[in-house]
Motif scaffolding. Structure first.
Motif, PDB file in Angstrom:
ATOM      1  N   CYS A 501       0.763  -1.265   0.049  1.00 32.29           N
ATOM      2  CA  CYS A 501       0.025  -0.103   0.117  1.00 32.29           C
ATOM      3  C   CYS A 501       0.645   1.283   0.018  1.00 32.29           C
ATOM      4  O   CYS A 501       2.133   1.159   0.368  1.00 32.29           O
ATOM      5  CB  CYS A 501      -0.952  -0.056   1.326  1.00 32.29           C
ATOM      6  N   TRP A 663      -8.636  -2.877   0.892  1.00 29.95           N
ATOM      7  CA  TRP A 663      -7.476  -2.556   1.981  1.00 29.95           C
ATOM      8  C   TRP A 663      -7.072  -3.167   2.554  1.00 29.95           C
ATOM      9  O   TRP A 663      -7.520  -4.659   2.788  1.00 29.95           O
ATOM     10  CB  TRP A 663      -8.592  -1.807   2.961  1.00 29.95           C
ATOM     11  N   ARG A 665      -4.220  -4.708   5.791  1.00 30.17           N
ATOM     12  CA  ARG A 665      -3.971  -4.533   7.046  1.00 30.17           C
ATOM     13  C   ARG A 665      -2.494  -4.247   7.174  1.00 30.17           C
ATOM     14  O   ARG A 665      -1.375  -4.968   7.290  1.00 30.17           O
ATOM     15  CB  ARG A 665      -4.313  -5.769   8.049  1.00 30.17           C
ATOM     16  N   SER A 669      -4.347   1.385   9.519  1.00 31.41           N
ATOM     17  CA  SER A 669      -5.461   0.654   8.726  1.00 31.41           C
ATOM     18  C   SER A 669      -6.479  -0.218   9.655  1.00 31.41           C
ATOM     19  O   SER A 669      -7.436  -0.391   9.214  1.00 31.41           O
ATOM     20  CB  SER A 669      -4.971   0.158   7.413  1.00 31.41           C
ATOM     21  N   LEU A 689      -8.051   5.927   4.502  1.00 28.58           N
ATOM     22  CA  LEU A 689      -7.922   4.642   4.169  1.00 28.58           C
ATOM     23  C   LEU A 689      -7.340   4.566   2.809  1.00 28.58           C
ATOM     24  O   LEU A 689      -6.732   3.543   2.460  1.00 28.58           O
ATOM     25  CB  LEU A 689      -9.342   3.874   3.981  1.00 28.58           C
ATOM     26  N   TYR A 692      -3.970   2.891   2.320  1.00 25.67           N
ATOM     27  CA  TYR A 692      -3.758   1.700   2.646  1.00 25.67           C
ATOM     28  C   TYR A 692      -4.268   0.591   1.594  1.00 25.67           C
ATOM     29  O   TYR A 692      -4.594  -0.409   1.837  1.00 25.67           O
ATOM     30  CB  TYR A 692      -4.400   1.178   4.112  1.00 25.67           C
TER      31      TYR A 692
END
Length: 742
Positions: A501, A663, A665, A669, A689, A692
């Motif tokens: 991300c 998304w 982790r 996040s 968000l 991420y």
């Protein structure tokens, strides 16, 4: 105009009703604003008519009763049966056609009919169906119900004439879209002043172009004082001075050809501000190819001009890093310095939705800097280049094509066929000889190409070479190759790819920069995401065979500051896996062909050959047929038949049809995803968000879903389950759950 007719109503915080926003007031103020906006491209009278007519359909007793009943402004107002939606935009569209005739009226009708739903297609021929302008017009049977005072006011407007003779359908459609933008922004602003005075009062308050230039001058003076007295910094200062000198040139199309690491960001900003001040222009718009590299440029601008003076308009903006004022300015680009992406800029120029088109009129009277312009996709080159020409010719726009490897955008004849590129591009750095001298002076590394251009090296062989260096960057062309090579490297080697991300990548890049600065051992295996806008400075860089532009960009990460006692080392190698099919593979094959004919040497002249092959010899420079869709001559000239909505849907620089975003982790996040599951989405949370997200192919998404590696945290919103398939070293591990390649 009937003084009692209402355009909008709003309740106060205490539950009482504010005085209604009268239709006559709204029409006049919208007309005033739209006239002001469209006068920037000699179309003020057109904007005025649009403002006066856009809500004419509200001037019917039926619509007034609908407003009062729907809002419950008047408890006595009622309509028979269930209160459905009663249209008003199409009535204004039909009215202007009746008043001004089909020629003038149809142009106005497109804008008025679409001021809520978006610019329509003329007919359902391209699948628009009930949304087409033709269909909507045929449904209007109560035009005589519009109050006579509205019609009388419109008849007071002077006869309308187009501001210039249109050379093409794209010329006409762009002008209509600019008029539409003027109307949309005017309508939004006047409605906002009534509905939300606090929000309206927050807009504006930015420094002028002259004030920003003063800030830049002070920043550059301080930069020169604190910078080391190296040859590279001396040349950067010379480049900046040349940009300032050329800023007084007439408006038009410019190129800024400066080697990677030559200080293009500050030099182009100096040119843009000086040019805007000299010609009395309104703003600078920086167009950058990827949102992932905007942050670095924006940081430079913030340092030079002040954090509160930069308006970023892209998906990675975090609301905690922006102000209410800057978020409002992003809606209509009403600020002196805008930083945005190529996707946002070019797709908006072909958009139909009001939210995307609202800002377009503010592109007029601006300096547009296209950073890394060579990354414009070839399959949309024809409509993009023609639109750029039109913006220069009719909207007082100056373009700066800023890159180390100038793409072949000039008009040319290939195989006897004329390709309409850009005419009269003025190179800021001077003649070809001057540019070659500049590149020679800024040579900081030597590019080594394989003696055998066809025999591939194994990943084990490449890894064996890389471990000989304490500081080395290796760039490959796909995610799978990046993972395979990274597995063979010693522990502690960094990995960078788009399967990590944005926040993860930023964290890794920061660590790498710090280790380089501290002269610590650091090895990085990366995809091409580091090739533009990431200021890394390695003594040794390896690059898998790729396009000449990519090789040059990779070389820009080698001895960038020129601090080595000898030239840096850039090694091009043949990887065991070919570049992905499509543009990347064609670029690598084109480079290999050029190297074979040039005895394996790379010169500046090769880039012209490379880009000519990449751009002008592709199957289609308008693969979506956008130019034809926007040309009424090809469609139906009697009806001024333009397919705005279909063209907008087809003009997508990034084909996201086969991609899904999830998304992951990573750090914060976890908390944000949990908050989303409890509270549901809101703008602030979704913005946070954005840092991420990872995009994956739909086939991989479906397998991750089937294997229960991801969960639907909100309808049509998906996230990795905690502690599943995400590594702090390499990001999303698709193969761990799918047993497939990606």
């Amino acid at each position: 105009m009937n003084k009692e007719f209402i355009a909008h109503v709003v309740k106060n915080d205490d539950g009482s009703w504010s005085h209604p926003h009268l239709l006559s007031q709204h029409a006049e103020e919208t007309a005033r604003l739209a006239e002001s906006f469209s006068s920037k491209f000699r179309s003020g009278e057109w904007g005025k008519v649009l403002g006066l007519a856009h809500d004419a359909g509200k001037g019917r007793v039926l619509w007034q009763e609908y407003l009062k009943a729907k809002s419950r402004y008047d408890e006595d107002a009622h309509l028979e049966g269930k209160i459905g939606k009663i249209p008003h935009a199409i009535h204004g569209a039909e009215l202007v056609e009746q008043l001004f005739g089909k020629g003038i009226g149809r142009i106005l009708a497109y804008c008025i009919a679409g001021h809520h739903a978006g610019l329509p297609d003329w007919s359902s021929a391209e699948g628009a169906g009930l949304a087409s302008l033709q269909f909507q017009k045929n449904q209007v049977n109560d035009l005589d119900q519009i109050d006579g005072s509205i019609i009388d006011r419109l008849r007071e407007v002077n006869p309308l004439h187009p501001p210039w003779k249109f050379a093409s359908g794209l010329d006409l459609s762009l002008w209509i879209r600019m008029l539409f933008s003027s109307l949309i922004d005017a309508d939004f602003l006047d409605t906002e002043r009534y509905m939300d005075r606090m929000r309206a009062s927050t807009r504006g308050g930015y420094c002028s172009i002259s004030e920003l230039l003063e800030r830049l001058n002070q920043y550059c003076n301080e930069l020169d004082v604190r910078s080391e007295h190296t040859q590279v910094n001396k040349i950067r200062k010379q480049i900046r001075a040349t940009c300032r000198q050329r800023a007084i040139d007439e408006q038009g199309m410019f190129s800024l050809t400066v080697p990677t690491g030559g200080g293009k960001t500050i030099s182009s900003l100096a040119f843009a501000l000086e040019h805007a001040k000299f010609h009395g222009l309104d703003r600078i718009i920086y167009v950058i190819p990827y949102s992932s590299i905007i942050e670095q440029n924006a940081d430079v601008f913030r340092s030079a001009l002040g954090a509160d003076q930069i308006v970023e308009h892209h998906s990675n903006v975090d609301d905690t890093d922006s102000t209410v004022k800057s978020r409002l300015a992003a809606e209509n680009w009403d600020a002196p310095l805008i930083v945005t992406t190529s996707v946002q800029f070019f797709e908006s120029l072909f958009a139909a939705k009001p939210s995307r088109c609202r800002k377009l009129h503010n592109i007029a009277r601006s300096v547009v800097v296209l950073d890394e312009a060579q990354l414009v996709p070839a399959e949309f080159l024809a409509p993009i280049l023609e639109t750029m020409r039109l913006l220069v010719d009719h909207y007082d726009v100056s373009f700066v094509i800023s890159t180390a490897t100038q793409p072949a955008f000039k008009e040319r004849t290939i195989n006897g066929k004329l390709f309409k590129g850009l005419k009269e591009i003025k190179e800021i750095m001077g003649k070809e000889g001057d540019i070659q001298l500049l590149f020679n002076e800024l040579t900081r590394n030597r590019i080594l190409v394989p003696s055998d251009l066809h025999t591939a090296s194994s990943w084990e062989e490449i890894a064996g070479e890389l471990v000989r260096y304490d500081q080395v960057l290796c760039i490959v062309s796909d995610r799978k190759s990046c993972r395979e090579l990274h597995r063979l490297m010693p522990e502690g080697t960094y990995h960078l790819s788009a399967l990590m991300c944005g926040q993860h990548r930023s964290d890794i890049i920061s660590e790498v920069k710090q280790k380089l600065k501290d002269h610590m051992p650091v090895r990085v295996i990366s995809t091409q995401l580091v090739e533009a806008g990431v200021d890394l400075d390695f003594p040794v860089v390896y690059r898998a065979m790729a396009g000449l532009d990519s090789i040059a960009q990779a070389a820009g990460r080698c001895n960038r500051e020129g601090k080595l006692s000898q030239l840096g080392k850039v090694v091009v190698f043949n990887p065991p896996r070919e570049a992905p099919e499509g543009i990347l593979r064609k670029a690598a094959e084109t480079t290999r062909s050029i190297l074979m004919s040039n005895a394996h040497d790379i010169s500046n002249a090769d880039f012209e050959t490379f880009f000519e092959e990449m751009y002008w010899k592709v199957h289609s420079l308008d693969k979506a047929g956008v130019i034809a869709l926007l040309d009424p001559i090809q469609n139906d000239p009697r009806e001024c038949s333009i397919f705005f909505r279909t063209a907008a849907n087809k003009f997508k620089l990034i084909d996201d049809e086969e991609q899904k975003t999830i998304w992951v982790r990573y750090h914060q996040s976890n908390r944000l995803i949990d908050e989303l599951k409890v509270k549901g989405p809101d703008r602030r949370l979704l913005r946070k968000l954005q840092r991420y997200t990872v995009s994956i192919y739909k086939r991989d998404f479906n397998i991750l879903k089937e294997k229960k590696v991801i969960e639907e945290v909100y309808p049509q919103m998906f996230a990795l389950l905690p502690k599943r398939a995400y590594s702090k070293h390499i990001g999303l591990r698709i193969e761990d759950a799918t047993d497939t390649t990606s």
